[in-house]
Design a protein around this motif. Structure first.
Motif, PDB file in Angstrom:
ATOM      1  N   ALA A  66       0.844  -1.203   0.000  1.00 12.06           N
ATOM      2  CA  ALA A  66       0.000   0.000   0.000  1.00 12.06           C
ATOM      3  C   ALA A  66       0.875   1.247   0.000  1.00 12.06           C
ATOM      4  O   ALA A  66       1.963   1.251   0.576  1.00 12.06           O
ATOM      5  N   PRO A  67       0.413   2.322  -0.633  1.00 10.29           N
ATOM      6  CA  PRO A  67       1.204   3.554  -0.672  1.00 10.29           C
ATOM      7  C   PRO A  67       1.184   4.274   0.667  1.00 10.29           C
ATOM      8  O   PRO A  67       0.303   4.049   1.503  1.00 10.29           O
ATOM      9  N   GLY A  68       2.162   5.180   0.846  1.00 12.22           N
ATOM     10  CA  GLY A  68       2.234   5.975   2.059  1.00 12.22           C
ATOM     11  C   GLY A  68       1.356   7.205   1.968  1.00 12.22           C
ATOM     12  O   GLY A  68       0.396   7.265   1.184  1.00 12.22           O
ATOM     13  N   VAL A  69       1.699   8.223   2.762  1.00 16.76           N
ATOM     14  CA  VAL A  69       0.862   9.425   2.813  1.00 16.76           C
ATOM     15  C   VAL A  69       0.885  10.200   1.505  1.00 16.76           C
ATOM     16  O   VAL A  69      -0.045  10.957   1.203  1.00 16.76           O
ATOM     17  N   ASP A  70       1.957  10.040   0.695  1.00 19.12           N
ATOM     18  CA  ASP A  70       2.030  10.775  -0.570  1.00 19.12           C
ATOM     19  C   ASP A  70       1.258  10.098  -1.687  1.00 19.12           C
ATOM     20  O   ASP A  70       1.123  10.660  -2.785  1.00 19.12           O
ATOM     21  N   GLY A  71       0.758   8.880  -1.466  1.00 18.65           N
ATOM     22  CA  GLY A  71      -0.021   8.172  -2.476  1.00 18.65           C
ATOM     23  C   GLY A  71       0.789   7.562  -3.588  1.00 18.65           C
ATOM     24  O   GLY A  71       0.223   6.998  -4.535  1.00 18.65           O
ATOM     25  N   VAL A  72       2.120   7.637  -3.528  1.00 21.46           N
ATOM     26  CA  VAL A  72       2.979   7.104  -4.587  1.00 21.46           C
ATOM     27  C   VAL A  72       3.160   5.603  -4.384  1.00 21.46           C
ATOM     28  O   VAL A  72       3.575   5.156  -3.308  1.00 21.46           O
TER      29      VAL A  72
END
Length: 498
Positions: free
Chosen positions: A97-103
């Protein structure tokens, strides 16, 4: 580079020895295999050259750490190269799953080389900023929720690269009975060491401990002081400090914890090992030499530890001293998961003589440890899969089968084969045949119920089900060798680390 070390430290490149090589270096190293042909071979050759360059550089660090044990490394960050960052990127789970930046991993790979060059430059000039972890929760075996932090892709890359460099230093520092989250060591190595120790030493009492919320209560000041014993590179220390204070983002609220390691981060296991190395491992070694009046064995995997004693008085004194020692560093033992029991080759006989019940059991790394006998009546430590872990796994399979109920039978069979194979890969150990056979039977029963629910012709009979089970699910069989066999091969008595 270490403080006081020369820049011309020679690189040591290990070669695979011939079969049945003696303790001395083999006269004729095995000839390396030729690479595969075609495009695959070209790609692997390039990646292999990168790995070789990185491993040679880290090997020089490891040799320096081995020779100069009391000196500090004042220059380490230059080992975090673009090559090492690239290897770290490809070691990350691609579907995570991506982190807080959505990358996501795939997003970052689109412009990988330019991204890595930019990341490398920011790390070395001090412009890299750690992002907060995205908080999520995963279910535990007891039904509670375990908080987990999901780091951004770039944070994972840098953390994995720095961990690789620090491992080269600390693998020469850590003691032999520490197994958790270390290169070339696994949970089965810890289990083998425990079983061999109990069977070969005079162990009559076992102390099973668990540190309460260890990764959430690590003291930051003490941790940084411990790291500075060996690491003098201020840039590396600043990176660790950034990860400790990056915080967590949950429901739009950013919180920075004052204690604990970043949950779910790649660097957390290493930081935990460093903390316990100075708080517990070195102290345990001194306690064993100074205070133990009989045999004593130690096995630690992360915050779980098992200690074996010949004498009950030693065990009780050690437990009291350990509580005092941990309290000095803001740690406490879990009252429900810490217990001292009579256990070992003579436990059953002694308890029967006193009119007591059978020896108590304890759990370690997913198994219940039981005092048993072999076919000749000799003492044999039996391992059995924990009931709660087995039930939790079956519950997850049941829920997933509901989601896959309308998939084709071959699709369900392929998925179930992967699940059962993965389960056997860990649990198919000697003395655990009944448990893995029962697991296969329960999975077959759950599959039959799922197929019956989607059928308009009523319940699927076992006459129809058994051929499907035999075609798709692997047979229950023991996959691991006996603990003493594997332990003697991996840790020969003549090795200094044995």
């Amino acid at each position: 580079m270490m403080h006081g070390a020369k820049k011309s430290d020679p690189a040591i490149v290990a070669m695979k020895p011939t079969n049945k090589a003696s303790r001395m270096a083999a006269a004729e190293p095995v000839e390396p295999r030729a690479g595969a042909k075609g495009n695959v071979g070209q790609q692997s050759t390039h990646r292999t050259q990168i790995r070789a360059r990185v491993s040679q550089a880290l090997e020089r660090v490891r040799q320096a750490a081995k020779v100069r044990r009391k000196e500090r490394f004042t220059a380490l960050l230059h080992h975090v190269t673009v090559d090492l960052l690239r290897l770290s990127f490809y070691a990350i789970k691609r579907r995570a799953a991506p982190g807080v930046d959505g990358v996501t991993w795939s997003d970052y790979e689109v412009s990988l080389e330019s991204n890595l060059l930019d990341l490398h430059a920011r790390v070395h000039r001090g412009a890299y900023r750690a992002q907060p972890s995205r908080r999520t929760y995963i279910p535990k075996a007891d039904g509670r929720q375990r908080p987990l932090g999901i780091a951004a892709v770039e944070d994972k890359i840098v953390q994995r690269a720095v961990v690789a460099v620090l491992n080269a230093v600390y693998e020469e520092e850590f003691v032999g009975f520490s197994y958790g989250f270390r290169p070339k060591r696994s949970q089965h190595d810890a289990l083998d060491g425990l079983i061999v120790g109990i069977e070969r030493k005079r162990v009559n009492w076992v102390l099973d401990i668990d540190i309460r919320d260890f990764f959430g209560t690590v003291d930051h000041d003490w941790l940084m002081r411990f790291i500075k014993h060996r690491i003098g590179d201020q840039r590396v220390l600043r990176l660790v400090g950034k990860w400790l204070t990056a915080g967590v983002l949950e429901a739009g609220v950013h919180t920075v914890p004052e204690e604990g390691t970043p949950q779910g981060a790649t660097v957390s296991p290493l930081l935990g090992n460093i903390y316990l190395h100075y708080v517990m491992d070195l102290w345990v070694q001194q306690w064993r030499r100074r205070h133990a009046t009989g045999d004593m064995i130690v096995v630690r995997y992360a915050d779980d530890g098992v200690f074996g004693f010949e004498h009950e008085a030693d065990a009780k004194r050690f437990l009291q001293d350990l509580r005092t020692r941990l309290a000095e560093f803001s740690l406490t033992l879990h009252p429900d998961k810490t217990k001292l029991i009579e256990f070992g080759r003579h436990a059953a006989t002694r308890r029967k003589r006193r009119g007591d019940t059978k020896p108590e059991t304890f759990t370690f790394l997913g198994f219940t440890m039981i005092c048993g006998r072999d076919s000749r009546g000799r003492f044999l430590l039996h391992r059995k899969t924990r009931r709660d872990r087995l039930a939790a796994t079956l519950a997850r399979i049941k829920a997933d089968l509901r989601k896959r109920m309308h998939d084709s039978i071959p699709a369900q069979g392929v998925w179930l084969r992967q699940v059962v194979t993965g389960y056997f890969a860990y649990h198919a150990v000697p003395t655990n045949m009944r448990a893995i056979a029962a697991f296969r039977h329960h999975v077959s029963h759950l599959w039959r119920r799922a197929l019956s629910r989607r059928s308009q012709k009523g319940t699927v009979t076992w006459d129809r089900m058994l051929p499907l089970v035999n075609d798709w699910l692997p047979k229950a069989r023991i996959l691991h060798p006996w603990p003493n066999q594997r332990f003697d091969v991996k840790y020969p008595r003549w090795e200094p680390s044995a």
